[in-house]
Design a protein around this motif. Structure first.
Motif, PDB file in Angstrom:
ATOM      1  N   UNK A 112      22.875  45.738  29.941  1.00 36.80           N
ATOM      2  CA  UNK A 112      22.932  44.547  29.092  1.00 36.80           C
ATOM      3  C   UNK A 112      21.588  44.336  28.419  1.00 36.80           C
ATOM      4  N   UNK A 113      21.608  44.061  27.120  1.00 39.52           N
ATOM      5  CA  UNK A 113      20.363  43.822  26.394  1.00 39.52           C
ATOM      6  C   UNK A 113      19.965  42.349  26.427  1.00 39.52           C
ATOM      7  N   UNK A 114      20.839  41.487  26.970  1.00 41.24           N
ATOM      8  CA  UNK A 114      20.553  40.047  27.062  1.00 41.24           C
ATOM      9  C   UNK A 114      20.857  39.540  28.483  1.00 41.24           C
ATOM     10  N   UNK A 115      20.257  40.132  29.515  1.00 40.30           N
ATOM     11  CA  UNK A 115      20.632  39.740  30.881  1.00 40.30           C
ATOM     12  C   UNK A 115      20.115  38.361  31.289  1.00 40.30           C
TER      13      UNK A 115
ATOM     14  N   UNK B 104      25.775  53.220  21.526  1.00 42.12           N
ATOM     15  CA  UNK B 104      26.390  51.916  21.760  1.00 42.12           C
ATOM     16  C   UNK B 104      25.347  50.852  21.462  1.00 42.12           C
ATOM     17  N   UNK B 105      25.687  49.921  20.583  1.00 45.04           N
ATOM     18  CA  UNK B 105      24.794  48.820  20.247  1.00 45.04           C
ATOM     19  C   UNK B 105      25.465  47.515  20.643  1.00 45.04           C
ATOM     20  N   UNK B 106      24.763  46.737  21.469  1.00 47.96           N
ATOM     21  CA  UNK B 106      25.291  45.430  21.866  1.00 47.96           C
ATOM     22  C   UNK B 106      24.903  44.394  20.823  1.00 47.96           C
ATOM     23  N   UNK B 107      25.881  43.597  20.417  1.00 44.45           N
ATOM     24  CA  UNK B 107      25.674  42.534  19.440  1.00 44.45           C
ATOM     25  C   UNK B 107      26.083  41.234  20.109  1.00 44.45           C
ATOM     26  N   UNK B 108      25.331  40.194  19.857  1.00 37.90           N
ATOM     27  CA  UNK B 108      25.689  38.863  20.375  1.00 37.90           C
ATOM     28  C   UNK B 108      25.838  37.937  19.177  1.00 37.90           C
TER      29      UNK B 108
END
Length: 85
Positions: A22-25, A42-46
Motif C-alpha cells: 500500500x502506498x498510503x498505509x 501497478x499504480x495505486x490511485x486514491x
C-alpha cells in the motif's frame, strides 16, 4: 499475508491473484489500481471522486461495499510509447 492485509499494509489484486504494498498505509482509503497488461506495473490511485461515485451508486441500489477496490487493466505510458515507436 492476512496480517498485512488487515493492517492495511498490502492490497489484494483479484485480477492478478497477487498482493501489492500500500502506498498510503497511514490512513484507511478506497483504492483504485491501474494495471498495465504490457509490463505488469501497478499504480495505486486514491481518487475521492471515484470512491464517492461508487458509494453513491451502491447506496442508490441499497448496496454497501466491504472493500471498495477498483482495478483498471490497460497499458501504461511507457508501454504506449514503445508501441508508438
Amino acid at each position: 499475508m492476512d496480517f498485512l492485509l488487515k493492517q492495511g499494509l498490502v492490497h489484494k489484486l483479484e485480477s492478478l491473484h497477487a498482493y501489492v504494498g500500500c502506498t498510503h498505509p497511514d490512513h484507511p482509503h478506497a483504492s483504485q489500481f491501474l494495471i498495465c497488461d504490457g509490463c505488469g506495473e501497478v499504480t495505486e490511485v486514491e481518487n475521492a471522486r471515484v470512491a464517492e461515485s461508487l458509494r453513491d451508486a451502491g447506496q442508490a441500489l441499497g448496496f454497501r461495499a466491504k472493500r471498495p477496490i477498483v482495478e483498471v487493466l490497460g497499458t501504461c505510458a511507457q508501454c504506449n510509447a514503445k508501441r508508438d515507436e
